[in-house]
Design an enzyme around this catalytic site. Structure first.
Site, short mmCIF file in Angstrom:
data_model
loop_
_atom_site.label_atom_id
_atom_site.label_comp_id
_atom_site.label_asym_id
_atom_site.label_seq_id
_atom_site.Cartn_x
_atom_site.Cartn_y
_atom_site.Cartn_z
N SER A 96 0.81 -1.22 0.00
CA SER A 96 0.00 0.00 0.00
C SER A 96 0.84 1.27 0.00
O SER A 96 0.44 2.28 -0.57
CB SER A 96 -0.94 0.01 1.20
OG SER A 96 -0.20 0.02 2.40
N HIS B 73 -4.51 -5.48 0.74
CA HIS B 73 -4.64 -4.26 -0.06
C HIS B 73 -5.15 -4.54 -1.48
O HIS B 73 -5.36 -3.59 -2.24
CB HIS B 73 -3.31 -3.52 -0.12
CG HIS B 73 -2.76 -3.20 1.22
ND1 HIS B 73 -3.38 -2.34 2.10
CD2 HIS B 73 -1.65 -3.65 1.86
CE1 HIS B 73 -2.68 -2.28 3.21
NE2 HIS B 73 -1.63 -3.06 3.10
N LYS C 212 -11.76 -3.71 3.91
CA LYS C 212 -11.44 -2.65 2.95
C LYS C 212 -12.39 -2.65 1.75
O LYS C 212 -13.14 -1.72 1.56
CB LYS C 212 -9.99 -2.77 2.51
CG LYS C 212 -9.07 -2.56 3.71
CD LYS C 212 -7.65 -2.40 3.33
CE LYS C 212 -6.85 -2.30 4.61
NZ LYS C 212 -5.89 -1.31 4.66
#
Length: 196
Positions: free
Chosen positions: A81, A109, A140
């Site tokens: 990230s 990610h 996420k």
């Protein structure tokens, strides 16, 4: 599939438990791995070797230094990230196969954004079947809590039960000392679901 309360807990308990289950395991960790992976490596108590970020030649030199008979676990994120770069998964898997190492990939990610079905980088690169453990968060991309390790082919149900039993015993000792962690609560939930 294993389900955890968060990506932090899944990496912490996943890496630490796998390494503790395999006697004399050495962990080879990418230097830019997320803190949660670093903590899992630290909690395992296993010897660790750090390889420079995405430096495959250095990773191979480290793998050469470890006895062929010694268990090895290569841990890496798939998408970093902070830099936005991607791990060379094919090459990592090639080395793992050549030197008899297990692979652990964190897709925190990348989950939900890559590949023909929008799964992750491992799917996009066609290496899902070559990675031993893939860790995925739900927080996420999916906007909910929890994390999963959907791919854990090397861990038999007996090994998982042994790891959970050991974690529950540690939890009981901590409870006696009044030191309760979220990871022990997660493992207690797993213990009750697996052993019922």
């Amino acid at each position: 599939m294993l389900v955890f309360t968060s990506g932090y807990v899944s990496n912490l308990t996943g890496i630490a438990t796998i390494a503790k289950l395999i006697p004399n395991c050495v962990i080879l960790s990418n230097e830019l791995n997320d803190d949660l992976m670093i903590e899992g490596v630290r909690q395992s108590g296993s010897e660790k070797l750090i390889w420079p970020h995405n430096d495959i030649q250095h990773l191979e030199r480290l793998l050469c230094q470890v006895s062929a008979a010694r268990p090895k676990l290569v841990v890496s994120e798939t998408l970093y990230s902070m830099d936005g770069d991607v791990a060379p998964l094919h090459r990592i898997c090639d080395l793992a196969n050549r030197y008899g190492a297990m692979t652990y990939a964190d897709e925190v990610h990348a989950i939900g954004m890559y590949g023909p079905r929008g799964v992750d980088v491992a799917e996009r690169d066609g290496v899902m079947h070559r990675i031993d453990v893939i860790d995925c968060t739900r927080a996420k991309a999916f906007r909910c809590i929890g994390a999963t390790s959907p791919q854990v082919p090397q861990l038999t149900p007996v090994a998982i039960r042994l790891a959970i039993h050991a974690a529950v015993c540690r939890k009981r000792r901590r409870l006696a000392k009044r030191e309760v962690h979220s990871s022990s609560v997660c493992l207690h939930m797993l213990h009750t679901s697996f052993l019922q």
